[in-house]
Motif scaffolding. Sequence first.
Motif, PDB file in Angstrom:
ATOM      1  N   GLU A  35       0.922   8.904  12.877  1.00  0.00           N
ATOM      2  CA  GLU A  35       1.806   7.822  12.222  1.00  0.00           C
ATOM      3  C   GLU A  35       0.890   6.915  11.419  1.00  0.00           C
ATOM      4  O   GLU A  35      -0.329   6.821  11.936  1.00  0.00           O
ATOM      5  N   ALA A  36       1.325   6.486  10.317  1.00  0.00           N
ATOM      6  CA  ALA A  36       0.826   5.426   9.558  1.00  0.00           C
ATOM      7  C   ALA A  36       0.522   4.485  10.691  1.00  0.00           C
ATOM      8  O   ALA A  36       1.211   4.029  11.346  1.00  0.00           O
ATOM      9  N   PRO A  37      -0.631   3.462  10.370  1.00  0.00           N
ATOM     10  CA  PRO A  37      -0.829   2.566  11.161  1.00  0.00           C
ATOM     11  C   PRO A  37       0.062   1.375  11.275  1.00  0.00           C
ATOM     12  O   PRO A  37       0.899   1.384  10.003  1.00  0.00           O
ATOM     13  N   GLY A  38       0.047   0.513  12.260  1.00  0.00           N
ATOM     14  CA  GLY A  38       1.380  -0.235  12.362  1.00  0.00           C
ATOM     15  C   GLY A  38       1.119  -1.533  11.305  1.00  0.00           C
ATOM     16  O   GLY A  38       0.014  -1.749  10.719  1.00  0.00           O
ATOM     17  N   ARG A  39       2.046  -2.295  11.167  1.00  0.00           N
ATOM     18  CA  ARG A  39       1.754  -3.190   9.936  1.00  0.00           C
ATOM     19  C   ARG A  39       0.632  -4.100  10.218  1.00  0.00           C
ATOM     20  O   ARG A  39       0.218  -4.624   9.317  1.00  0.00           O
ATOM     21  N   MET A  40       0.583  -4.328  11.400  1.00  0.00           N
ATOM     22  CA  MET A  40      -0.659  -5.474  11.769  1.00  0.00           C
ATOM     23  C   MET A  40      -1.909  -4.550  11.497  1.00  0.00           C
ATOM     24  O   MET A  40      -2.982  -5.220  11.338  1.00  0.00           O
ATOM     25  N   ASP A  41      -1.948  -3.236  11.124  1.00  0.00           N
ATOM     26  CA  ASP A  41      -3.382  -2.664  11.118  1.00  0.00           C
ATOM     27  C   ASP A  41      -3.402  -2.174   9.506  1.00  0.00           C
ATOM     28  O   ASP A  41      -4.290  -1.446   9.211  1.00  0.00           O
ATOM     29  N   VAL A  42      -2.364  -2.402   8.721  1.00  0.00           N
ATOM     30  CA  VAL A  42      -2.553  -1.909   7.351  1.00  0.00           C
ATOM     31  C   VAL A  42      -3.402  -2.957   6.409  1.00  0.00           C
ATOM     32  O   VAL A  42      -3.175  -4.162   6.659  1.00  0.00           O
ATOM     33  N   PRO A  43      -4.364  -2.642   5.712  1.00  0.00           N
ATOM     34  CA  PRO A  43      -5.092  -3.369   5.011  1.00  0.00           C
ATOM     35  C   PRO A  43      -4.254  -4.307   4.097  1.00  0.00           C
ATOM     36  O   PRO A  43      -3.078  -3.943   3.560  1.00  0.00           O
ATOM     37  N   PHE A  44      -4.571  -5.412   3.790  1.00  0.00           N
ATOM     38  CA  PHE A  44      -3.598  -6.400   3.373  1.00  0.00           C
ATOM     39  C   PHE A  44      -3.275  -6.103   1.721  1.00  0.00           C
ATOM     40  O   PHE A  44      -2.234  -6.112   1.208  1.00  0.00           O
ATOM     41  N   ALA A  45      -4.310  -5.353   1.101  1.00  0.00           N
ATOM     42  CA  ALA A  45      -4.197  -4.880  -0.300  1.00  0.00           C
ATOM     43  C   ALA A  45      -2.916  -3.729  -0.246  1.00  0.00           C
ATOM     44  O   ALA A  45      -2.442  -3.367  -1.381  1.00  0.00           O
ATOM     45  N   SER A  46      -2.855  -3.152   0.881  1.00  0.00           N
ATOM     46  CA  SER A  46      -1.759  -2.032   0.846  1.00  0.00           C
ATOM     47  C   SER A  46      -0.308  -2.609   1.374  1.00  0.00           C
ATOM     48  O   SER A  46       0.538  -1.840   1.601  1.00  0.00           O
ATOM     49  N   LEU A  47      -0.227  -3.696   1.834  1.00  0.00           N
ATOM     50  CA  LEU A  47       1.129  -4.125   2.461  1.00  0.00           C
ATOM     51  C   LEU A  47       2.206  -4.420   1.109  1.00  0.00           C
ATOM     52  O   LEU A  47       2.092  -4.674   0.292  1.00  0.00           O
ATOM     53  N   GLY A  48       3.435  -3.965   1.573  1.00  0.00           N
ATOM     54  CA  GLY A  48       4.536  -4.037   0.859  1.00  0.00           C
ATOM     55  C   GLY A  48       4.973  -5.194   1.003  1.00  0.00           C
ATOM     56  O   GLY A  48       4.710  -6.046   1.895  1.00  0.00           O
ATOM     57  N   GLU A  49       5.982  -5.717   0.387  1.00  0.00           N
ATOM     58  CA  GLU A  49       6.811  -6.976   0.479  1.00  0.00           C
ATOM     59  C   GLU A  49       7.533  -7.136   1.880  1.00  0.00           C
ATOM     60  O   GLU A  49       7.317  -8.150   2.644  1.00  0.00           O
ATOM     61  N   GLY A  50       8.160  -6.156   2.218  1.00  0.00           N
ATOM     62  CA  GLY A  50       8.879  -5.913   3.646  1.00  0.00           C
ATOM     63  C   GLY A  50       7.771  -6.297   4.592  1.00  0.00           C
ATOM     64  O   GLY A  50       8.064  -6.671   5.704  1.00  0.00           O
ATOM     65  N   GLU A  51       6.828  -5.324   4.490  1.00  0.00           N
ATOM     66  CA  GLU A  51       5.655  -5.511   5.811  1.00  0.00           C
ATOM     67  C   GLU A  51       5.008  -6.716   5.610  1.00  0.00           C
ATOM     68  O   GLU A  51       4.477  -7.208   6.949  1.00  0.00           O
ATOM     69  N   MET A  52       4.740  -7.516   4.490  1.00  0.00           N
ATOM     70  CA  MET A  52       4.285  -8.828   4.583  1.00  0.00           C
ATOM     71  C   MET A  52       4.897  -9.626   5.330  1.00  0.00           C
ATOM     72  O   MET A  52       4.488 -10.665   5.948  1.00  0.00           O
ATOM     73  N   GLU A  53       6.419  -9.561   5.283  1.00  0.00           N
ATOM     74  CA  GLU A  53       7.312 -10.415   6.129  1.00  0.00           C
ATOM     75  C   GLU A  53       7.081 -10.296   7.566  1.00  0.00           C
ATOM     76  O   GLU A  53       7.148 -11.183   8.437  1.00  0.00           O
ATOM     77  N   VAL A  79     -19.723 -14.380  11.173  1.00  0.00           N
ATOM     78  CA  VAL A  79     -18.736 -14.116  10.023  1.00  0.00           C
ATOM     79  C   VAL A  79     -17.733 -13.058  10.719  1.00  0.00           C
ATOM     80  O   VAL A  79     -18.224 -12.416  11.578  1.00  0.00           O
ATOM     81  N   LEU A  80     -16.498 -13.508  10.333  1.00  0.00           N
ATOM     82  CA  LEU A  80     -15.364 -12.815  11.385  1.00  0.00           C
ATOM     83  C   LEU A  80     -15.027 -11.594  10.227  1.00  0.00           C
ATOM     84  O   LEU A  80     -14.374 -12.459   9.106  1.00  0.00           O
ATOM     85  N   VAL A  81     -14.746 -10.462  10.257  1.00  0.00           N
ATOM     86  CA  VAL A  81     -14.181  -9.469   9.124  1.00  0.00           C
ATOM     87  C   VAL A  81     -12.663  -9.578   9.571  1.00  0.00           C
ATOM     88  O   VAL A  81     -12.137  -9.553  10.563  1.00  0.00           O
ATOM     89  N   ALA A  82     -11.930  -9.754   8.327  1.00  0.00           N
ATOM     90  CA  ALA A  82     -10.274  -9.654   8.472  1.00  0.00           C
ATOM     91  C   ALA A  82      -9.757  -9.119   7.385  1.00  0.00           C
ATOM     92  O   ALA A  82      -9.188  -9.551   6.674  1.00  0.00           O
ATOM     93  N   ARG A  83      -9.967  -7.573   7.303  1.00  0.00           N
ATOM     94  CA  ARG A  83      -9.188  -6.503   6.488  1.00  0.00           C
ATOM     95  C   ARG A  83      -7.566  -6.406   6.841  1.00  0.00           C
ATOM     96  O   ARG A  83      -6.958  -6.097   5.811  1.00  0.00           O
ATOM     97  N   THR A  84      -7.329  -6.556   7.976  1.00  0.00           N
ATOM     98  CA  THR A  84      -5.983  -6.619   8.241  1.00  0.00           C
ATOM     99  C   THR A  84      -5.547  -7.649   9.051  1.00  0.00           C
ATOM    100  O   THR A  84      -5.868  -8.567   9.566  1.00  0.00           O
ATOM    101  N   ALA A  85      -4.039  -7.669   9.232  1.00  0.00           N
ATOM    102  CA  ALA A  85      -3.401  -8.810  10.036  1.00  0.00           C
ATOM    103  C   ALA A  85      -4.038  -8.812  11.353  1.00  0.00           C
ATOM    104  O   ALA A  85      -4.341  -9.990  12.181  1.00  0.00           O
ATOM    105  N   ARG A  86      -4.289  -7.925  12.146  1.00  0.00           N
ATOM    106  CA  ARG A  86      -4.652  -7.690  13.352  1.00  0.00           C
ATOM    107  C   ARG A  86      -6.259  -8.453  13.725  1.00  0.00           C
ATOM    108  O   ARG A  86      -6.289  -9.025  14.300  1.00  0.00           O
ATOM    109  N   GLU A  87      -7.085  -7.996  12.508  1.00  0.00           N
ATOM    110  CA  GLU A  87      -8.264  -8.642  12.282  1.00  0.00           C
ATOM    111  C   GLU A  87      -8.249 -10.005  12.047  1.00  0.00           C
ATOM    112  O   GLU A  87      -9.120 -10.903  12.717  1.00  0.00           O
ATOM    113  N   LEU A  88      -7.238 -10.422  11.437  1.00  0.00           N
ATOM    114  CA  LEU A  88      -6.996 -11.967  11.037  1.00  0.00           C
ATOM    115  C   LEU A  88      -6.794 -12.639  12.190  1.00  0.00           C
ATOM    116  O   LEU A  88      -7.019 -13.909  12.587  1.00  0.00           O
TER     117      LEU A  88
END
Length: 467
Positions: free
Chosen positions: A218-236, A446-455
């Motif tokens: 399964e594709a990673p959950g919305r919180m684990d998708v890199p910001f650059a790959s988020l669609g509009e629905g996923e961003m919401e 320094v805190l790495v935040a490539r995904t919503a979960r890391e943020l």
Amino acid sequence: MLLSIDEFLWALRRDGFAVSTAQAIDVARACALVGFGSRAALRDAIGAVVVERAADLRRYHASFDRFFSPEGAHVGDLWARLRERGFSEGELSALRDLLSAAAERSGVSGDAIGFQALAGTAGELERALQSAGIARVLAPMTSSLQVGFFAQRVMDKLGVPAVASALRRIRSALEEALGEERGRALAEALGAEMERMRHRVREHVTQSLRRFEGDEREAPGRMDVPFASLGEGEMEEVRRAVRALSERLRGAERVRRRRARRGRIDPHRTLRRSLQTGGVPFQPARRARRRDKPRLMVLCDVSDSVRVAARFMLEFVCAAQELFDRTRSFVFVSELAETTELFDALPTGSALERIQRGEVVSRAHNSNYGRVLSAFEERHGRDVDRRVTLVILGDGRTNYFADQAEVVRRLRDRARALLWICPEGPGSWGTGDSAMLRYAAASTKVLVARTARELETAAREVVARRA
């Protein structure tokens, strides 16, 4: 029809829908309201209860059409199926007596489950598979080549071999009670039912493996998708998660505040006071814990490369202002602008839209960290003291302008902490125009935040720095 609906709900559960008992009751009520005259109305009524996300609607429609298709039509329990084959009530009564006697002779709970599964509906077989602890039996299965082996283990767990043996024994009894022709026909029908049950068990094992493999792939959950790959629905969805995090942190702060009003127990004063009551501490002495709420200053790069991470960080800052005595926010690309009053005057969404449109700082230029850091130190450096947690969000790519890392170092020395949130992993630091290695050396952390979960993890770190 109620039995058919119950079977359909179990089919939905097998297809991955979480249907609770309360929802099952609501489905029955909805069916009673709309009736069974219109297929579309029935489908929509049930869907209104069990489908919680629009994304699952198509899958629900496929499950509904598959279950209520002519090939998959509901045919009830064993007795209903045998009636469909033309057996009379007298013949079925004789069979019931023989099956009950065989089940009593077995005296083993697993065999009893097998007899119940044979006589029940498809949903009852599914419940038998769940109640028998089949998930533990299937846990070691990892390959489709093992389906046959594990299907046999499941059937052993259900007592299917004992049921098959009992059916072979009652064949002659059926021929004796009903006559050779009708007894043989009923015995053959029971054999077909056994094959049906074996097929359903194997199908259950296969679906369990598919669900496991689907979870693995399964594709990673919305919180684990890199910001650059988020669609509009996923961003919401991620925005909702960020707001939920803010609410949880604010709730925890309210609890801490209530406890702080009471104060912590002072053991030394409590012991001294207890001397007045024979050593029994009837009245604990408390001491108030005085802690100044820190301040937060956030600088967000809103250039295209980090705009999504910046948007989420600014939403978090706006939602969590209760956690800090004063929160000031700044955005920058090539120029720096303070947005504190903007967020005070407008709803968060409207303020963010103005920033995205470039009405606060021009987004037509490349990021210039050196100019921005120098401008911040010159205009607001005197406001940075030991109560201030300074957060900078940016990828540290200077477009080959001066990086002014020494400004970061001076700000860090003045502040409680200087945290840098970077939407790029350490493997990219120092490549091309990245000055992150120098910024990392000058920052507290320094805190790495490539995904919503890391943020989210970074946001928790920011809050933890208040202590």
